[in-house]
Enzyme design. Structure first.
Site, mmCIF file in Angstrom:
data_model
loop_
_atom_site.group_PDB
_atom_site.id
_atom_site.type_symbol
_atom_site.label_atom_id
_atom_site.label_comp_id
_atom_site.label_asym_id
_atom_site.label_seq_id
_atom_site.Cartn_x
_atom_site.Cartn_y
_atom_site.Cartn_z
ATOM 1 N N SER A 274 -2.350 -9.643 -58.005
ATOM 2 C CA SER A 274 -2.402 -8.182 -57.940
ATOM 3 C C SER A 274 -1.653 -7.719 -56.699
ATOM 4 O O SER A 274 -0.824 -8.464 -56.166
ATOM 5 C CB SER A 274 -3.861 -7.702 -57.928
ATOM 6 O OG SER A 274 -3.926 -6.306 -58.120
ATOM 7 N N ASN A 275 -1.916 -6.523 -56.223
ATOM 8 C CA ASN A 275 -1.287 -6.041 -54.991
ATOM 9 C C ASN A 275 -2.258 -5.099 -54.288
ATOM 10 O O ASN A 275 -3.330 -4.810 -54.813
ATOM 11 C CB ASN A 275 0.050 -5.358 -55.300
ATOM 12 C CG ASN A 275 -0.135 -4.170 -56.223
ATOM 13 O OD1 ASN A 275 -0.731 -3.172 -55.848
ATOM 14 N ND2 ASN A 275 0.342 -4.292 -57.463
ATOM 15 N N ALA A 276 -1.837 -4.611 -53.106
ATOM 16 C CA ALA A 276 -2.775 -3.885 -52.236
ATOM 17 C C ALA A 276 -2.796 -2.373 -52.486
ATOM 18 O O ALA A 276 -3.312 -1.624 -51.659
ATOM 19 C CB ALA A 276 -2.424 -4.163 -50.784
ATOM 20 N N ALA B 84 1.028 0.900 -59.141
ATOM 21 C CA ALA B 84 1.757 -0.268 -58.623
ATOM 22 C C ALA B 84 1.530 -1.398 -59.626
ATOM 23 O O ALA B 84 0.620 -2.215 -59.468
ATOM 24 C CB ALA B 84 1.243 -0.632 -57.244
#
Ligand code: C5P
Length: 208
Positions: free
Chosen positions: A21-23, A88
């Protein structure tokens, strides 16, 4: 107007307990949903996992994977006037999702990744009378990359921002219209940028 907004990160599972995933905090997308509701628009918010409350008055769809976000967007888009892609989205997913929990073998683990579906591009190429506003988070060759995405996703405008935006309360953005011209630059809190972008969208695409 009725506006579809994507927000937050997506997750791509390697097995039943591990994911890529991402932040992304979802703050920009949720601020846009809030601003659009406050301006009297109908809002469909499709969001990956974040620690935020969806604004009262928005139709809310909670999703995890890019595939789920894609399906939710395909269902809602025909009933909307346009979409703002603030999510995102993971660009890659493991080719295979293993059942259960992968066990250690004592050696390296090689994972094959494949590209996920590009949600905004898919909506962009079937938009007909609808409008598409994308976001581009870029660290190098920023403006050129944003222009390339504007064309590739058939967007009507793209909002260029930078990695410092991730998790931050504020943002520094350039709004680029479909001709490649700078329509606005904003350096402000995400709530204020959201209000400015909704106002710009109303003036560009709203009923005249
Ligand atoms: O990840 P990328 O820089 O291509 O993102 C640009 C825009 O496209 C963003 O608005 C993002 O929400 C959207 N996007 C998408 N589906 C993807 C990748 C990006 O909708 N798989």
């Amino acid at each position: 107007m009725k506006i579809l907004i994507t927000a937050g990160p997506t997750r791509e599972y390697l097995d039943d307990v591990r994911f890529l995933s991402n932040a992304s905090s979802g703050k920009m997308g949720y601020a846009l949903a809030e601003a659009a509701v406050a301006a009297g628009h109908g809002v469909v918010l499709v969001s990956g996992p974040v620690a935020l409350e969806p604004p009262a008055g928005a139709e809310f769809h909670s999703v995890e994977t890019t595939g789920q976000m894609h399906e939710a967007c395909l269902r809602s888009f025909p009933g909307c006037d346009g979409v703002i892609g603030a999510a995102a989205v993971c660009d890659y997913r493991p080719r295979e999702r293993f059942a259960g929990k992968l066990a250690k073998t004592g050696g390296p683990l090689v994972v094959d990744f494949v590209e996920t579906v590009d949600i905004l591009a898919d909506l962009g190429w079937q938009k007909e009378h609808r409008w598409i506003v994308g976001f581009a988070l870029e660290s190098q060759n920023a403006r050129n990359n944003a222009l390339r995405k504007l064309g590739a996703k058939n967007c009507n405008a793209i909002v260029l921002n930078h990695p410092q935006a991730i998790g931050s309360e504020s943002n520094r953005v350039e709004l680029i219209d479909r001709t490649g011209k700078t329509a606005a630059t904003w350096n402000a809190g995400k709530a204020e940028i959201a209000r400015s972008l909704i106002t710009w969208i109303e003036s560009e695409f709203g009923p005249r």
